[in-house]
Design an enzyme around this catalytic site. Structure first.
Site, PDB file in Angstrom:
ATOM      1  CB  CYS B  86       8.377  20.118 -45.477  1.00  0.00           C
ATOM      2  SG  CYS B  86       9.665  21.342 -45.686  1.00  0.00           S
ATOM      3  CG  HIS B 194       7.948  20.608 -40.523  1.00  0.00           C
ATOM      4  ND1 HIS B 194       8.434  19.439 -41.062  1.00  0.00           N
ATOM      5  CD2 HIS B 194       8.508  21.605 -41.250  1.00  0.00           C
ATOM      6  CE1 HIS B 194       9.271  19.703 -42.054  1.00  0.00           C
ATOM      7  NE2 HIS B 194       9.329  21.010 -42.188  1.00  0.00           N
ATOM      8  CD  GLU B 196       6.934  16.873 -39.020  1.00  0.00           C
ATOM      9  OE1 GLU B 196       5.845  17.400 -39.337  1.00  0.00           O
ATOM     10  OE2 GLU B 196       7.986  17.063 -39.667  1.00  0.00           O
TER      11      GLU B 196
END
Lengths: 92, 218
Positions: B86, B194, B196
Site C-alpha cells: 500500500c 494487504h 498482512e
C-alpha cells in the site's frame, strides 16, 4: 546574499486522469456555470531561496521541482523566478 | 533470518505486519525506525501501509528521502528482498525502485474491501508457492491506489513478466488492472492489497500467508 522568489506550478500530465478536477467540473454546473469543458487541478508552491546568483537559484529550484515537488511520471512543472529587491527584504 | 519492518512517522500497518509475520507465521521480526541505516542483519524488509509523513505533497514523496531508504537502495542492489504494501508500494515507485505511480482512485472513494486477484506471474519467488493456479482474495484499503504508467512502461512490465497481481474486477481505475508489480530482478514486490490482513484464520482470509512466508525463502 540575494534572495530569490520562485512561484512553482505542478500539474498532472494531460494523459493522467484527474478525478478531483472532474468532480469540481461537475460541481461547476450545480453552481449554474455552464460551458466549463475542462478543469484540471494542480499545485502552486511559493519558495524563497538564498543564492549568490540567479543561475544558482534557478538550478536549485529545478532540482527541487524534479526530485521533490513533482513526480515526473505523472506531473509536469514550471516556475517563475524573481529576485526580491533589497528594499522589500528590509520591509520583510 | 530476521525481517525488518520500517516505521515512518504516519505508518499505521507496521504492527499488523508484525502480528502476521511473528504472531501468525512465527518469523523473527524487528521494527526499524526510518532514521536507521544499518540493514546488515536483515533477510528482508517490509515497507508497511499507512500515511508516511502525512502523505504530504504526494503519497510516499517525503518518505523516499528517509535515511533508511538510502540503505534500502543498496540492500536491493545486493539482492535483498523488499515488500512494499500500500503506502510502501507508493514509496517504492517514488523511490524509483518500481516503475509507475499510484494516483487518486478513479471514483475518488476510499475503498476498503476484499478483492479477488489474479496471479499474473509466478516468475518470482513471491507468488510461486500458491497452490491456487490463478486466483486469491486479499483486502484493499486505499484512496490513492490507482496504478498509472504510460504505454512504454506497461509494455516493459509485460515483456519482463513483472506484473505480479491484477484485479479480477478493477476497483480503482488502475492501468491494465494492475494490483502489484515486481522489479526485473524479482526481489522487490509492490502491491496495494494487504497480505498482512489475511494471515489469521480466526479473522477470515489466509491468502496473504504465502507472500509473507516468501520474505525468507528463495
Amino acid at each position: 546574499m540575494p534572495i530569490f522568489q520562485a512561484k512553482v506550478e505542478v500539474n498532472l500530465r494531460p494523459s493522467v486522469l484527474d478525478p478531483a478536477g472532474e468532480a469540481a467540473k461537475s460541481a461547476s454546473l450545480r453552481l449554474g456555470i455552464e460551458g466549463v469543458n475542462k478543469l484540471r487541478i494542480g499545485k502552486s508552491i511559493m519558495i524563497e531561496i538564498d543564492a549568490s546568483t540567479e543561475d544558482e537559484a534557478n538550478k536549485s529550484i529545478q532540482l527541487l521541482c524534479d526530485r521533490l515537488l513533482s513526480n515526473p511520471v505523472i506531473e509536469k512543472w514550471s516556475f517563475e523566478l524573481n529576485r526580491i529587491p533589497i528594499e522589500s527584504q528590509v520591509s520583510l | 533470518m530476521t525481517i525488518g519492518i520500517v516505521i515512518f512517522p504516519g505508518s499505521n500497518c507496521d504492527r499488523d505486519v508484525r502480528w502476521a509475520t511473528e504472531g501468525c507465521l512465527d518469523m523473527s521480526t524487528e521494527f526499524l525506525w526510518h532514521e536507521s541505516t544499518d540493514l546488515s542483519h536483515f533477510e528482508a524488509i517490509v515497507l508497511p501501509g499507512g500515511f508516511s509523513y502525512g502523505d504530504y505533497l504526494r503519497c510516499g514523496a517525503i518518505a523516499r528521502f528517509a535515511p533508511v531508504l538510502s540503505s534500502l537502495v543498496d540492500f536491493v542492489s545486493k539482492g535483498g528482498k523488499v515488500l512494499g504494501i500500500c503506502n510502501g508500494f507508493q514509496i517504492l515507485t517514488e523511490l524509483g525502485l518500481l516503475p509507475g505511480a499510484l494516483i487518486r482512485n478513479k471514483d475518488l472513494n476510499f475503498i476498503c474491501k476484499d478483492v479477488d486477484l489474479i496471479i499474473e506471474s509466478k516468475r518470482t519467488s513471491w507468488l510461486v508457492n500458491y497452490k491456487q493456479d490463478k486466483q486469491i482474495t486479499l483486502p484493499i484499503a486505499h484512496g490513492e491506489g490507482c496504478f498509472y504508467c504510460n504505454e512504454d512502461s506497461l509494455k516493459k512490465l509485460q515483456d519482463e513478466d513483472s506484473i505480479a497481481l491484477r484485479y479480477s474486477l478493477n476497483p480503482n481505475g488502475s492501468t491494465y488492472d494492475i494490483a502489484g508489480i515486481t522489479n526485473k530482478k524479482g526481489n522487490v514486490l509492490g502491491m496495494m492489497p494487504h497480505p498482512e490482513r489475511a494471515c489469521d484464520s480466526k479473522i477470515g482470509l489466509t491468502h496473504g500467508q504465502e507472500i509473507l512466508k516468501s520474505l525468507i525463502s528463495n
